[in-house]
Design a protein around this motif. Structure first.
Motif, short mmCIF file in Angstrom:
data_model
loop_
_atom_site.label_atom_id
_atom_site.label_comp_id
_atom_site.label_asym_id
_atom_site.label_seq_id
_atom_site.Cartn_x
_atom_site.Cartn_y
_atom_site.Cartn_z
N LYS A 2 -62.91 33.08 4.91
CA LYS A 2 -61.96 32.97 6.00
C LYS A 2 -62.69 32.54 7.28
O LYS A 2 -63.81 32.96 7.55
N ASP A 19 -58.88 29.13 4.88
CA ASP A 19 -59.91 29.23 3.85
C ASP A 19 -60.74 27.96 3.88
O ASP A 19 -60.19 26.84 3.78
N GLU A 289 -58.67 38.35 11.61
CA GLU A 289 -57.28 37.96 11.38
C GLU A 289 -56.53 37.77 12.69
O GLU A 289 -55.47 37.12 12.71
#
Length: 311
Positions: A2, A19, A289
Motif C-alpha cells: 500500500k 497497491d 489509510e
C-alpha cells in the motif's frame, strides 16, 4: 504494498491509497519497512505541477521516514537487515536537486516499503532515545534548522525575528535560539505554542518591528517579498532565508545587510547524526489509510509543527 500516490498532476484531493509493486534494493541501496513518515510542502507542491519536474505516475509521495532495514543491496556494509534507521530523501525524479556528492533519493516514503541510497549523510541509524514518530518528523526540519543556526550564528542577547515560526522548521528552530530575544510571527491562536517553544514575543505575519533586529530568519515568504522585513534590521544585520528565488541585494534595498539563502543539499553543515538531539513538534498523527486526508489537511489548514503518518 500500500502507498499514497499521485496518479497525475493535481491537488491532494486527487491522491489515492493504492497497491503498487514493492521496490527492490539495488547495488548500494537499502530497502526499508516504513514505520512512520512525515509531510513536507514538497509532497504537495511537486505533484501539484508547480515546478517543471517530470514525474512518472503513479508517483509515490513522501520524503522523511523512520523504519527498519528489510533488505540490503550489493556492496552495502553500513547497514544490516533489522537495523532501525531514519532520514530524508527526495523523489528520484528530483535527483538533480539532491546534491552532487552523495545524493539521497527514494522511491517514496508514504508506503509500506521504500528504497534509499545507503551512502548518504541524510540517512542514519535511529538511536533508541528517539522514538519512531519523532524520528520521522525530524529529518527535513532538523537539517534545515541546524543549517540555519550554523550559518546565522545567533548570539545571546541578540534580537531575532523568525518569519513563519509555526511551521515544522520554525517550531524546531525556536528552541535553538536560547538566550536571544525571539520575535515570532504567527496567528493569535498560536501564541501559547510559540511562547512554549522559546519565543519571547508573538506578532502578526505583517507586523514587523520598526527596527532593532539583529537577525531575520525567513522560513516561508518568497525571497523577493522581504523588503519590509529587512527594514526591521539594524545596520549590518543578517537576513537568512530558506525560500526561493535566490536572494539578490536589490530585493531588500539594504546594501549593509548580509542576505543569504541556506540550502545544504550535500550535508556539508551536518547530516542525520547531527540532528538527533533536536526536538520536532508533532501536532497530528494519521494512519497510512488516512494519508490522503493528512495531505489534504496539510494543504488546506493552518498547520503548526509536523504531521506524521504512522505506517
Amino acid at each position: 504494498m500500500k502507498a499514497i500516490v499521485a496518479r497525475d498532476y493535481g491537488p491532494p484531493s486527487s491522491f489515492a491509497l493504492a497497491d503498487v509493486a514493492v521496490p527492490t534494493a539495488g547495488p548500494g541501496q537499502i530497502q526499508v519497512r516504513i514505520a512512520a513518515a512525515s509531510l513536507n510542502p514538497g509532497d504537495i507542491v511537486i505533484p501539484g505541477g508547480a515546478y517543471p519536474v517530470r514525474l512518472t505516475f503513479p508517483h509515490v509521495l513522501g520524503n522523511d521516514f523512520a523504519g527498519t532495514v528489510s533488505a540490503v543491496g550489493e556492496g552495502v556494509t553500513a547497514y544490516s537487515i533489522g537495523d532501525e534507521v531514519f532520514g530524508h530523501s527526495v523523489p528520484r525524479a528530483l535527483g538533480a536537486l539532491a546534491g552532487a556528492k552523495n545524493p539521497s533519493v527514494t522511491t517514496g516514503t508514504l508506503a509500506q516499503y521504500a528504497v534509499f541510497e545507503a551512502g548518504t549523510p541524510f540517512i542514519a541509524h535511529r538511536p533508541a532515545s528517539l522514538d519512531v514518530a519523532a524520528a520521522a518528523a525530524l529529518p527535513t526540519v532538523g537539517l534545515t534548522a541546524r543549517a540555519l543556526i550554523t550559518r546565522a550564528e545567533p548570539k545571546p542577547g541578540e534580537t531575532v525575528l523568525v518569519i513563519g515560526a509555526t511551521g515544522g522548521v520554525g517550531t524546531t528552530v525556536l528552541p535553538l535560539l536560547d538566550g536571544c530575544r525571539v520575535i515570532a510571527t504567527g496567528r493569535p491562536g498560536d501564541r501559547d505554542v510559540l511562547l512554549g517553544r522559546g519565543a519571547t514575543e508573538v506578532i502578526g505575519y505583517d507586523d514587523y518591528p520598526a527596527g532593532g533586529v539583529d537577525l531575520v530568519l525567513n522560513l516561508v515568504r518568497p525571497t523577493d517579498q522581504l523588503r519590509e522585513a529587512a527594514r526591521s534590521l539594524k545596520r549590518g544585520g543578517r537576513l537568512f532565508t530558506i525560500t526561493f528565488p535566490p536572494p539578490r541585494p536589490e530585493m531588500i534595498d539594504r546594501e549593509d545587510v548580509r542576505f543569504e539563502l541556506v540550502l545544504d543539499v550535500d550535508g556539508d553543515l551536518g547530516g542525520m547524526r547531527e540532528v538527533v538531539g533536536l526536538s520536532p513538534l508533532i501536532t497530528g498523527r494519521y494512519r497510512l489509510e488516512e494519508g490522503v486526508r493528512a495531505l489534504t489537511d496539510f494543504a488546506g489548514h493552518h498547520t503548526v509543527g509536523k504531521l506524521v503518518v504512522m505506517v
